[in-house]
Design an enzyme around this catalytic site. Structure first.
Site, PDB file in Angstrom:
ATOM      1  N   HIS A 224       0.861  -1.183   0.000  1.00 40.17           N
ATOM      2  CA  HIS A 224       0.000   0.000   0.000  1.00 40.17           C
ATOM      3  C   HIS A 224       0.894   1.228   0.000  1.00 40.17           C
ATOM      4  CE1 HIS A 224       0.903   0.957   4.210  1.00 40.17           C
ATOM      5  NE2 HIS A 224       0.702  -0.322   4.501  1.00 40.17           N
ATOM      6  N   ASP A 348      -1.564 -19.183  13.536  1.00 34.45           N
ATOM      7  CA  ASP A 348      -0.341 -19.658  14.203  1.00 34.45           C
ATOM      8  C   ASP A 348      -0.342 -19.212  15.666  1.00 34.45           C
ATOM      9  OD1 ASP A 348       2.614 -19.621  14.985  1.00 34.45           O
ATOM     10  OD2 ASP A 348       2.674 -20.580  13.021  1.00 34.45           O
ATOM     11  N   SER A 363       3.013  -4.832   7.071  1.00 31.53           N
ATOM     12  CA  SER A 363       2.548  -4.593   5.704  1.00 31.53           C
ATOM     13  C   SER A 363       3.641  -4.950   4.712  1.00 31.53           C
ATOM     14  CB  SER A 363       2.149  -3.131   5.523  1.00 31.53           C
ATOM     15  OG  SER A 363       1.051  -2.805   6.333  1.00 31.53           O
TER      16      SER A 363
END
Length: 411
Positions: A224, A348, A363
């Site tokens: 992004h 997890d 990210s």
């Protein structure tokens, strides 16, 4: 009795027809107009296994066709009921070096951005000339009084030079250029002439490197754009570089409060530059990697990504990436926002107990499925830190390729 039977049969037929028509309409909207199909493969949509090329339209086998060739293919429900004609483009099955390692970002914007306002105390009372002139948060200053306003120092110098006389401010808003007349006022504390606006010309932070294309030397990260923390506006890039980072800790994510990775730049020596700060991530040329990328993985096309088990590569300590299990809960081929092609849930236990799930700084973390790179993590869901959005790796690779093509043309 017979009439009643036929009425029921007709009603059932009409009901089925309406259901099929509704399904066909939904599929039409949610299918893209173009599919990239690796050479030697058939067009198949993992998220919609009941969608197939119309049986009478011929095979969609791409093996005998050259890379770059294309043709129209009619997709249908179960190979029978046509729903949409799409363009099928034959491509190479590409491989990139996946990373999952943290990197630091140093970026200078193409202009000073307005990030806040503060009323100025003058001899005649409080004033805010910038607000009075119509400036807003996120406006990108270009010039003041005919003088460049690309950084904080230039803005301050232009205001002092005005000596309280009206000046014309040129700025960008939403990609359009505007002008406004501002009259700086003298601060009562004797600190010079001011307009009441706070500006910022640079940004720094950390993110995760997704992959490096070793054939072109182009990297991709974040998934992004980098936006200003105060305004949320994407920062217009003037120049930037990426540097190695070591993760020193993290803030655990909780409902309504996203966590974050904490890191420190390990050197001022850049390992790459930043060429693009765009909607699908940051991209540039890599120089050196510390640490180096992991194994080469082939990149999955968007239609090959399916709901089900997967893993992410991310770093929550030091500089080495670890692999953690996740579940891809939703895949959307036609999502208008390219950062939200997938919804990923962390399963997890080690990652959940450590960070609570996905946190800021992750990210760009690569998403792997069936041995392929399928995407990258982009955002955490604020109300559920165990979940986040993801972008298709195909989309990021297309942007990385555009950089290589532009530089080849310029060479």
């Amino acid at each position: 009795m017979i009439r009643r039977f036929f009425r029921r049969l007709t009603a059932a037929f009409l009901c089925c027809s309406l259901v099929l028509a509704g399904l066909a309409a939904w599929v039409y909207v949610h299918l893209p107009d173009t599919f990239l199909v690796p050479q030697g493969q058939q067009l198949a949509i993992a998220q919609m296994p009941w969608i197939a090329p119309l049986r009478h339209s011929g095979s969609s086998e791409a093996g005998a066709r050259e890379v770059g060739s294309s043709r129209n293919v009619t997709l249908s429900l179960w190979g029978i009921l046509p729903v949409k004609t799409v363009r099928e483009v034959v491509v190479d099955r590409r491989a990139v070096a996946v990373c999952g390692t943290p990197f630091g970002i140093k970026m200078f914007s193409d202009g000073a951005m307005v990030v806040g306002f503060t009323d100025i105390r003058t001899a005649a009372g409080y004033r805010n000339p910038a607000k009075e002139a119509g400036l807003k948060l996120g406006d990108l200053l270009v010039s003041i009084g005919g003088q460049p306003a690309k950084n904080n120092e230039q803005v301050a110098a232009a205001l002092q030079q005005s000596a309280g006389a009206p000046v014309v401010v040129v700025f960008l808003r939403g990609g359009q250029q505007y002008t406004a007349s501002i009259v700086p006022v003298a601060d009562a504390a004797g600190e010079g002439y001011k307009t009441g606006m706070w500006v910022r010309d640079s940004s720094a932070g950390i993110g995760t490197l997704t992959f490096v294309d070793n054939t072109t030397g182009v990297y991709a990260g974040l998934g992004h754009s980098i936006s200003d923390v105060d305004t949320g506006e994407r920062i217009a890039l003037r120049s930037g570089e990426i540097v190695p980072v070591s993760i020193t800790g993290y803030v655990v994510g909780a409902v309504g409060s996203p966590g974050e990775l904490k890191g420190a730049f390990t050197t001022d020596i850049a390992m790459g530059d930043i060429r693009i700060n765009g909607p699908t991530g940051v991209y540039g040329r890599i120089r050196t990697l510390a640490p180096g990328p992991g194994q080469d993985r082939t990149v999955a096309q968007a239609q090959e990504v399916r709901e089900g088990p997967a893993t992410i590569l991310t770093t929550i300590a030091g500089g080495a990436a670890q692999e953690y299990s996740v579940e891809i809960e939703r895949v959307s081929l036609a999502e208008e926002d390219p950062n939200r092609n997938m919804v990923v849930r962390v399963t997890d236990e080690a990652l959940l107990s450590a960070t609570g799930g996905i946190v800021q700084g992750m990210s760009g973390s690569p998403i792997l499925q069936d041995g392929r790179l399928v995407g990258a993590v982009t955002h955490v869901l604020v109300n559920d830190p165990t979940r986040g959005f993801g972008i298709f790796a195909q989309t990021m690779l297309e942007t990385a390729d555009s950089i290589a093509r532009q530089e080849d043309l310029a060479a």
